[in-house]
Design an enzyme around this catalytic site. Structure first.
Site, PDB file in Angstrom:
ATOM      1  N   ASP A  46       0.874  -1.167   0.000  1.00 34.67           N
ATOM      2  CA  ASP A  46       0.000   0.000   0.000  1.00 34.67           C
ATOM      3  C   ASP A  46       0.910   1.215   0.000  1.00 34.67           C
ATOM      4  O   ASP A  46       1.664   1.445   0.944  1.00 34.67           O
ATOM      5  CB  ASP A  46      -0.850  -0.025   1.273  1.00 34.67           C
ATOM      6  CG  ASP A  46      -2.154   0.715   1.120  1.00 34.67           C
ATOM      7  OD1 ASP A  46      -2.139   1.780   0.479  1.00 34.67           O
ATOM      8  OD2 ASP A  46      -3.169   0.224   1.642  1.00 34.67           O
ATOM      9  N   ASP A  64      -2.646   4.700  -2.622  1.00 34.79           N
ATOM     10  CA  ASP A  64      -3.611   5.424  -1.810  1.00 34.79           C
ATOM     11  C   ASP A  64      -3.956   6.758  -2.490  1.00 34.79           C
ATOM     12  O   ASP A  64      -3.060   7.457  -2.979  1.00 34.79           O
ATOM     13  CB  ASP A  64      -2.981   5.697  -0.432  1.00 34.79           C
ATOM     14  CG  ASP A  64      -3.985   6.135   0.613  1.00 34.79           C
ATOM     15  OD1 ASP A  64      -4.877   5.334   0.935  1.00 34.79           O
ATOM     16  OD2 ASP A  64      -3.880   7.272   1.115  1.00 34.79           O
ATOM     17  N   GLU A  87      -6.350   3.939  -5.899  1.00 37.53           N
ATOM     18  CA  GLU A  87      -7.577   4.330  -5.215  1.00 37.53           C
ATOM     19  C   GLU A  87      -7.987   5.694  -5.765  1.00 37.53           C
ATOM     20  O   GLU A  87      -7.253   6.663  -5.626  1.00 37.53           O
ATOM     21  CB  GLU A  87      -7.321   4.424  -3.703  1.00 37.53           C
ATOM     22  CG  GLU A  87      -8.596   4.595  -2.909  1.00 37.53           C
ATOM     23  CD  GLU A  87      -8.374   5.146  -1.513  1.00 37.53           C
ATOM     24  OE1 GLU A  87      -9.246   4.962  -0.664  1.00 37.53           O
ATOM     25  OE2 GLU A  87      -7.331   5.781  -1.264  1.00 37.53           O
ATOM     26  N   HIS A 140     -10.879  -1.528   4.073  1.00 42.92           N
ATOM     27  CA  HIS A 140     -10.705  -1.111   5.463  1.00 42.92           C
ATOM     28  C   HIS A 140     -11.358   0.238   5.778  1.00 42.92           C
ATOM     29  O   HIS A 140     -11.258   0.701   6.900  1.00 42.92           O
ATOM     30  CB  HIS A 140      -9.206  -1.065   5.765  1.00 42.92           C
ATOM     31  CG  HIS A 140      -8.528   0.015   4.979  1.00 42.92           C
ATOM     32  ND1 HIS A 140      -8.395  -0.051   3.599  1.00 42.92           N
ATOM     33  CD2 HIS A 140      -7.994   1.199   5.343  1.00 42.92           C
ATOM     34  CE1 HIS A 140      -7.803   1.049   3.172  1.00 42.92           C
ATOM     35  NE2 HIS A 140      -7.544   1.826   4.205  1.00 42.92           N
ATOM     36  N   ASP A 141     -11.969   0.877   4.791  1.00 45.88           N
ATOM     37  CA  ASP A 141     -12.653   2.158   5.021  1.00 45.88           C
ATOM     38  C   ASP A 141     -14.175   2.029   4.960  1.00 45.88           C
ATOM     39  O   ASP A 141     -14.881   3.019   5.110  1.00 45.88           O
ATOM     40  CB  ASP A 141     -12.259   3.181   3.940  1.00 45.88           C
ATOM     41  CG  ASP A 141     -10.793   3.541   3.964  1.00 45.88           C
ATOM     42  OD1 ASP A 141     -10.182   3.485   5.046  1.00 45.88           O
ATOM     43  OD2 ASP A 141     -10.264   3.892   2.891  1.00 45.88           O
TER      44      ASP A 141
HETATM   45  O1  TEU Z   1      -8.737   6.697   1.884  1.00 43.45           O
HETATM   46  C1  TEU Z   1      -9.093   7.829   1.197  1.00 43.45           C
HETATM   47  C2  TEU Z   1     -10.475   8.276   1.281  1.00 43.45           C
HETATM   48  O2  TEU Z   1     -10.767   9.398   0.872  1.00 43.45           O
HETATM   49  C3  TEU Z   1     -11.560   7.458   1.804  1.00 43.45           C
HETATM   50  O3  TEU Z   1     -11.779   6.220   1.408  1.00 43.45           O
HETATM   51  C4  TEU Z   1     -11.732   7.742   3.223  1.00 43.45           C
HETATM   52  O4  TEU Z   1     -11.156   6.841   4.110  1.00 43.45           O
HETATM   53  C5  TEU Z   1     -13.176   7.771   3.504  1.00 43.45           C
HETATM   54  O5  TEU Z   1     -13.796   8.432   2.482  1.00 43.45           O
HETATM   55  C6  TEU Z   1     -13.425   8.489   4.740  1.00 43.45           C
HETATM   56  O6  TEU Z   1     -14.770   8.797   4.779  1.00 43.45           O
HETATM   57  C7  TEU Z   1      -7.395   6.384   1.970  1.00 43.45           C
HETATM   58  C8  TEU Z   1      -7.199   5.192   2.860  1.00 43.45           C
HETATM   59  O7  TEU Z   1      -7.840   4.088   2.295  1.00 43.45           O
HETATM   60  C9  TEU Z   1      -7.697   5.535   4.230  1.00 43.45           C
HETATM   61  O8  TEU Z   1      -7.627   4.460   5.113  1.00 43.45           O
HETATM   62  C10 TEU Z   1      -6.862   6.672   4.745  1.00 43.45           C
HETATM   63  O9  TEU Z   1      -7.361   7.110   5.975  1.00 43.45           O
HETATM   64  C11 TEU Z   1      -6.826   7.835   3.774  1.00 43.45           C
HETATM   65  O10 TEU Z   1      -6.615   7.440   2.432  1.00 43.45           O
HETATM   66  C12 TEU Z   1      -5.672   8.742   4.115  1.00 43.45           C
HETATM   67  O11 TEU Z   1      -4.469   8.083   3.821  1.00 43.45           O
END
Ligand code: TEU
Ligand code: CA
Length: 572
Positions: free
Chosen positions: A109, A215, A271, A348-349
């Site tokens: 990641d 990410d 992502e 994980h989100d």
């Molecule tokens: O996530 C980015 C992101 O904008 C979303 O998926 C976010 O976690 C969600 O919309 C919140 O409501 C990535 C990662 O997957 C996430 O775990 C991190 O917190 C974020 O970037 C920052 O690195």
């Protein structure tokens, strides 16, 4: 990139990353090996045979780099060091070697939109306006109110609540952080930043990793005018249009591709929040000049603004199948011939799929978890499984704020409940129950012993109390378990090129209950129908062409019907 010549089976070019099933490991919650309540690399290595049994091909490993863990490792303090809570580089190499020995690839990641404020680049950057690292980050002068109060450069709100700008007294400037205050955004306009990212990617590729999940790759190029965003109801403004799919994003991704990605036989997935079909066709173009595939988020966020949403994604609103289906159909058809899709319900989100899209009551949990798996895994694209999804793990069903760990949850609670009164404590907990990220970060449920076999010590986040019913030990050898059903779907994908390369055609698009489609390749066809409701419904799809049953989640399919949450698939 790395595409081998297509065979005569299909027009779709063949590539190994199109043929795989990917499994996301969230290391903090996978397996603890040293009784500190936190998952780690040695623990993960011990559990790799389980993943081999499931049959997955690739692991997406959430960040294990040195980090103060403000955002569970998505805040990196050194890209070439493993955080001591996870082990060290030797443990990493051992894990990688063991995975490779089992035929499993591992992708890292890569969080390079921002670093931790504890990264030494940032520590330098903050020292003075003329520090050589100053332009590694986005520093701006603020505004001044009439009464002399210092104000941020614009109204952008951070994803984790509050202003996206943090004032730094030492140099009297503000730095941008689209996420937490401990996650300053890197300035990709700086060629040195881009070179640093290329160097560290090469470093990991040379160590033997098999690719990257990037990410928030869609956020790396910011509109350099930094204008105010559209005001939200909490007074802050949206950064979206000025940050997402920014002016130079494709140029930056192409540069990484040319300098690093194209030089290794790896898999890449970006992502890409806020991505449109048109943008996706560029990020994941078939010529291979950018990434192999991207994650789009429309089907997991479409109901953000519907009734029941208090602010942003926070609310008690539920997805409606026809809407979710329309969106995924759009992506299936819209990328055909242009780009490869990635397929997911969970990461994980996101809250747990069975709780969000299925039905996690004891009566329907298993059957609806299998239906969701079937619906997704037979589509065209590379499927992703989040750890525990293959067991039908459910949301946590939070009852108290003390159970929450996530920086996003704590931020929105403080702002929306305590500071602005946008919703009540009870309402916010109901929203957490629905969409909080911690729902899917609870420890992996391995068995029915204390702490679910995840650790001998109190875990960093509570184990879901349902671990005695839902755990791996009770499922791995049960042919009717959710685990065995996932295993079967993975086997089918490995053995049937139609599942990988066949075209996708939506069926029954007006049905409120059934999500159906047909896949076709070289005169072969499979027909998939999934009942998303807890009622038995009529289904005439097979009246004229019964086909041969291929897979299903009921012991007996009743002709002309689909039983509650039934998924039924035929060949021919
Ligand atoms: O996530 C980015 C992101 O904008 C979303 O998926 C976010 O976690 C969600 O919309 C919140 O409501 C990535 C990662 O997957 C996430 O775990 C991190 O917190 C974020 O970037 C920052 O690195
Ligand atoms: Ca540990």
């Amino acid at each position: 990139m790395h595409e081998t010549e297509g065979t005569n089976m299909s027009e779709e070019k063949h590539a190994w990353w199109k043929e795989v099933v990917c499994y996301q490991v969230y290391p903090q919650s996978f397996q603890d090996s040293n009784s500190d309540g936190i998952g780690d690399l040695r623990g993960m290595t011990e559990r790799l045979p389980y993943l081999a049994k499931l049959g997955i091909d690739v692991i997406w490993l959430s960040p294990v780099y040195l980090s103060p863990m403000d955002d569970n490792g998505y805040d990196i303090a050194d890209y070439r060091v493993i955080d001591p809570q996870y082990g060290n580089l030797e443990d990493f190499d051992k894990m990688l070697e063991t995975a490779h020995g089992l035929g499993i690839k591992v992708i890292m990641d890569l969080v390079a939109n921002h670093t931790s404020d504890e990264h030494w680049w940032f520590k330098e950057s903050r020292k003075s306006r003329d520090n050589p690292y100053r332009d590694y980050y986005v520093w701006k002068d603020g505004k001044v109110a009439e009464d002399g109060t210092k104000l941020p450069p614009n109204n952008w709100e951070s994803t984790f609540s509050g202003s996206a700008w943090q004032y730094d007294e030492l140099t009297d400037q503000w730095y941008l952080h689209c996420f937490s205050v401990k996650q300053p955004d890197l300035n990709w306009e700086s060629p040195s930043v881009r070179q640093e990212v290329c160097d560290l990617m090469s470093w990991w590729c040379d160590r033997g990793v098999d690719g990257f999940r990037f990410d928030v790759i869609s956020m790396i190029s910011k509109d350099q005018r930094f204008p105010d965003g559209k005001p939200k109801k909490n007074g802050f403004g949206e950064y979206g249009p000025y940050v997402t799919n920014g002016p130079r994003v494709h140029e930056f991704v192409q540069e990484m591709n040319e300098k690093v990605l194209s030089r290794y036989d790896i898999m890449t997935v970006g992502e890409a929040q806020g991505v449109t079909l048109e943008e996706a066709r560029k990020y994941a173009n078939a010529e291979g000049t950018e990434l192999d595939m991207i994650f789009q988020f429309e089907h997991v966020s479409a109901w953000k603004t519907t009734a029941g949403a208090y602010i942003g994604k926070w609310g008690v609103n539920k997805p409606q199948m026809p809407k979710v289906r329309a969106l995924l159909n759009k992506w299936q058809l819209g990328l055909e011939g242009y780009s490869w899709n990635s397929l997911f319900w969970n990461n994980h989100d996101q809250p747990r799929a069975v709780s969000r899209f299925g039905n996690d009551s004891p009566e329907w949990r298993e059957v609806s978890a299998k239906m969701l798996a079937c619906c997704l895994h037979l589509m065209k694209g590379t499927p992703y499984i989040l750890q525990g999804e293959e067991l039908g793990m459910t949301n946590m069903h939070f009852t108290s704020l003390d159970q929450c760990r996530d920086v996003e949850e704590l931020g929105i609670y403080r702002q929306a409940v305590e500071e602005q009164g946008i919703c009540t404590h009870e309402q916010m907990l109901a929203a957490f129950d629905n969409v909080a990220r911690d729902n899917c970060r609870t420890p992996m449920q391995w068995d029915d012993s204390a702490f679910a076999g995840f650790s001998d010590a109190e875990p960093w986040i509570d184990v879901n109390p349902n671990y005695q019913e839902i755990n791996a030990a009770s499922q791995v050898d049960d042919p009717d378990s959710v685990f065995s059903f996932y295993r079967r779907l993975i086997e089918l994908r490995h053995s049937m090129p139609i599942i990988v390369y066949g075209t996708y055609q939506p069926l029954l698009e007006d049905s409120e209950a059934i999500w159906a489609y047909r896949r076709e390749l070289d005169g072969q066809a499979i027909t998939v129908a999934c009942n998303w409701t807890s009622e038995t419904v009529d289904c005439d799809l097979w009246d004229e062409r019964p086909g041969t049953p291929l897979v299903g989640n009921y012991p007996q399919h009743l002709p002309g019907k689909l039983q509650p949450y039934e998924a039924y698939v035929t060949l021919g």
